[in-house]
Design a protein around this motif. Sequence first.
Motif, PDB file in Angstrom:
ATOM      1  N   GLN A   1       0.821  -1.208   0.000  1.00 36.22           N
ATOM      2  CA  GLN A   1       0.000   0.000   0.000  1.00 36.22           C
ATOM      3  C   GLN A   1       0.856   1.260   0.000  1.00 36.22           C
ATOM      4  OE1 GLN A   1      -2.435  -0.600   3.469  1.00 36.22           O
ATOM      5  NE2 GLN A   1      -3.646  -2.228   2.523  1.00 36.22           N
ATOM      6  N   THR A   2       1.966   1.206   0.731  1.00 35.38           N
ATOM      7  CA  THR A   2       2.867   2.359   0.774  1.00 35.38           C
ATOM      8  C   THR A   2       3.444   2.658  -0.598  1.00 35.38           C
ATOM      9  OG1 THR A   2       3.464   1.951   3.089  1.00 35.38           O
ATOM     10  CG2 THR A   2       4.998   3.269   1.778  1.00 35.38           C
ATOM     11  N   LEU A   3       3.886   1.611  -1.312  1.00 39.22           N
ATOM     12  CA  LEU A   3       4.469   1.817  -2.639  1.00 39.22           C
ATOM     13  C   LEU A   3       3.443   2.337  -3.623  1.00 39.22           C
ATOM     14  CD1 LEU A   3       7.169   1.466  -4.137  1.00 39.22           C
ATOM     15  CD2 LEU A   3       7.176   0.680  -1.773  1.00 39.22           C
ATOM     16  N   ILE A   4       2.225   1.779  -3.603  1.00 41.32           N
ATOM     17  CA  ILE A   4       1.176   2.247  -4.511  1.00 41.32           C
ATOM     18  C   ILE A   4       0.865   3.715  -4.236  1.00 41.32           C
ATOM     19  CG2 ILE A   4      -1.230   1.986  -5.184  1.00 41.32           C
ATOM     20  CD1 ILE A   4       0.528  -0.212  -6.247  1.00 41.32           C
ATOM     21  N   TRP A   5       0.789   4.069  -2.961  1.00 39.20           N
ATOM     22  CA  TRP A   5       0.537   5.473  -2.582  1.00 39.20           C
ATOM     23  C   TRP A   5       1.654   6.386  -3.081  1.00 39.20           C
ATOM     24  CZ3 TRP A   5       3.276   7.624   1.962  1.00 39.20           C
ATOM     25  CH2 TRP A   5       2.944   8.959   2.202  1.00 39.20           C
TER      26      TRP A   5
ATOM     27  N   ALA B   1       0.935  20.816  -8.294  1.00 37.13           N
ATOM     28  CA  ALA B   1       1.565  19.603  -7.763  1.00 37.13           C
ATOM     29  C   ALA B   1       1.036  19.282  -6.367  1.00 37.13           C
ATOM     30  CB  ALA B   1       3.079  19.790  -7.731  1.00 37.13           C
ATOM     31  N   ILE B   2       0.949  20.305  -5.520  1.00 38.90           N
ATOM     32  CA  ILE B   2       0.474  20.096  -4.151  1.00 38.90           C
ATOM     33  C   ILE B   2      -0.980  19.625  -4.148  1.00 38.90           C
ATOM     34  CG2 ILE B   2      -0.035  21.252  -1.966  1.00 38.90           C
ATOM     35  CD1 ILE B   2       2.364  23.084  -2.538  1.00 38.90           C
ATOM     36  N   ILE B   3      -1.795  20.254  -4.983  1.00 37.10           N
ATOM     37  CA  ILE B   3      -3.210  19.869  -5.054  1.00 37.10           C
ATOM     38  C   ILE B   3      -3.348  18.436  -5.567  1.00 37.10           C
ATOM     39  CG2 ILE B   3      -5.398  20.329  -6.228  1.00 37.10           C
ATOM     40  CD1 ILE B   3      -4.601  23.313  -6.209  1.00 37.10           C
ATOM     41  N   GLY B   4      -2.602  18.099  -6.628  1.00 39.51           N
ATOM     42  CA  GLY B   4      -2.665  16.745  -7.172  1.00 39.51           C
ATOM     43  C   GLY B   4      -2.251  15.699  -6.147  1.00 39.51           C
ATOM     44  N   ALA B   5      -1.171  15.963  -5.428  1.00 40.28           N
ATOM     45  CA  ALA B   5      -0.705  15.020  -4.407  1.00 40.28           C
ATOM     46  C   ALA B   5      -1.693  14.924  -3.252  1.00 40.28           C
ATOM     47  CB  ALA B   5       0.661  15.449  -3.892  1.00 40.28           C
ATOM     48  N   ALA B   6      -2.258  16.069  -2.849  1.00 42.86           N
ATOM     49  CA  ALA B   6      -3.228  16.072  -1.746  1.00 42.86           C
ATOM     50  C   ALA B   6      -4.466  15.253  -2.102  1.00 42.86           C
ATOM     51  CB  ALA B   6      -3.621  17.504  -1.400  1.00 42.86           C
ATOM     52  N   LEU B   7      -4.873  15.306  -3.353  1.00 42.38           N
ATOM     53  CA  LEU B   7      -6.022  14.506  -3.790  1.00 42.38           C
ATOM     54  C   LEU B   7      -5.711  13.011  -3.695  1.00 42.38           C
ATOM     55  CD1 LEU B   7      -7.250  16.555  -6.897  1.00 42.38           C
ATOM     56  CD2 LEU B   7      -8.365  16.342  -4.661  1.00 42.38           C
ATOM     57  N   VAL B   8      -4.482  12.638  -4.030  1.00 40.30           N
ATOM     58  CA  VAL B   8      -4.069  11.238  -3.875  1.00 40.30           C
ATOM     59  C   VAL B   8      -4.091  10.850  -2.401  1.00 40.30           C
ATOM     60  CG1 VAL B   8      -2.120   9.642  -4.089  1.00 40.30           C
ATOM     61  CG2 VAL B   8      -2.698  11.162  -5.984  1.00 40.30           C
ATOM     62  N   GLY B   9      -3.610  11.758  -1.538  1.00 44.02           N
ATOM     63  CA  GLY B   9      -3.656  11.492  -0.105  1.00 44.02           C
ATOM     64  C   GLY B   9      -5.078  11.333   0.401  1.00 44.02           C
ATOM     65  N   ALA B  10      -5.978  12.172  -0.105  1.00 40.03           N
ATOM     66  CA  ALA B  10      -7.382  12.079   0.297  1.00 40.03           C
ATOM     67  C   ALA B  10      -7.987  10.749  -0.153  1.00 40.03           C
ATOM     68  CB  ALA B  10      -8.172  13.246  -0.296  1.00 40.03           C
ATOM     69  N   LEU B  11      -7.652  10.325  -1.365  1.00 39.14           N
ATOM     70  CA  LEU B  11      -8.160   9.046  -1.861  1.00 39.14           C
ATOM     71  C   LEU B  11      -7.623   7.888  -1.038  1.00 39.14           C
ATOM     72  CD1 LEU B  11      -9.730   7.491  -4.037  1.00 39.14           C
ATOM     73  CD2 LEU B  11      -7.658   7.513  -5.433  1.00 39.14           C
ATOM     74  N   ALA B  12      -6.306   7.918  -0.736  1.00 38.77           N
ATOM     75  CA  ALA B  12      -5.705   6.851   0.071  1.00 38.77           C
ATOM     76  C   ALA B  12      -6.310   6.823   1.467  1.00 38.77           C
ATOM     77  CB  ALA B  12      -4.196   7.053   0.157  1.00 38.77           C
TER      78      ALA B  12
ATOM     79  N   SER C   1      -9.234   7.778   2.397  1.00 40.83           N
ATOM     80  CA  SER C   1     -10.634   7.346   2.391  1.00 40.83           C
ATOM     81  C   SER C   1     -10.778   5.854   2.116  1.00 40.83           C
ATOM     82  CB  SER C   1     -11.419   8.143   1.341  1.00 40.83           C
ATOM     83  OG  SER C   1     -10.907   7.892   0.040  1.00 40.83           O
ATOM     84  N   ILE C   2      -9.776   5.270   1.445  1.00 42.92           N
ATOM     85  CA  ILE C   2      -9.840   3.844   1.120  1.00 42.92           C
ATOM     86  C   ILE C   2      -9.253   2.984   2.236  1.00 42.92           C
ATOM     87  CG2 ILE C   2      -8.942   2.066  -0.433  1.00 42.92           C
ATOM     88  CD1 ILE C   2      -9.074   4.088  -2.693  1.00 42.92           C
TER      89      ILE C   2
END
Length: 285
Positions: free
Chosen positions: A149-153, A193-204, A206-207
């Motif tokens: 999970q860490t690597l995928i994130w 870049a910050i917004i894109g990464a933050a969205l990935v963090g939000a998705l991770a 929430s899952i």
Amino acid sequence: MGPRVAEPALGTLRLRVISAAVLAPPAVALTLLGGWAFAVLVGLAGFLMVWEWDRLCSGGEGHGDRSGGFALVWQELVVLAAIALTALGRAPDATVVIAMGAVLSLVIVSNGDARRHWPALGIVYIGLPCIAIVWLRHSSGQATNLGLQTLIWILALVWATDSAAYAAGRLIGGPRLAPRLSPNKTWAGLAGAIIGAALVGALAGSILEHASLWFLIFLSGLLALVSQAGDIFESALKRHFDVKDSGTLIPGHGGILDRLDGLLFVALAVAVLTLLRRREVLAWL
């Protein structure tokens, strides 16, 4: 005028997305498999990055003399040996190999020539993140999927950072972020870049049930800065050696180093955070 200026940028962005779409599936598949399959993937990437590093530090032509050829072979052997040791569960030994390899490179390969100091830096710059990537994938053992999970994130975070930064920088433009080091970087690109990464963090967040949503949003945005720092570092090197791209293997990106420069910095940062807390970052609350 506006559309004609934006069209090349959109075309390059489209090429980048296509390249990512082609390369991402096998990378993700081998990441899911783990074990030696993943180690071989990292080893291949490490081998190519070392080759590109040698090309970059020689002004884009590669060292043709005997000492230069020996320096390249030495870098390849040290990095591949460190990756193999990490895959065997001996990450501390792998770190020692990187350190000794860099020191011996300075003593033997450079032979007092300052221009030959770059192979030693390449061993550290490429070797340590490769160790970190393999170690993170298997740091939690077989009982949990935290390493996977860490690597995928991390991979999703870096890909989102690169794509969002490029899109925002090209489409919005504005003031330059670091004109002397990386003239194409803009503050708008950094914000994207910050917004894109933050969205990935939000998705991770929430899952994954064990992950803290707001912490991952914050940390992902922070790691976007680390990723951009890695990008700027390589851009500064290319300007220093007057080279446009580290290679030509990936359409729209250039070389492997051009694509993975941010990942090298982020993987190492996450590995250090994991060591400091002795717990996978995704499990922090």
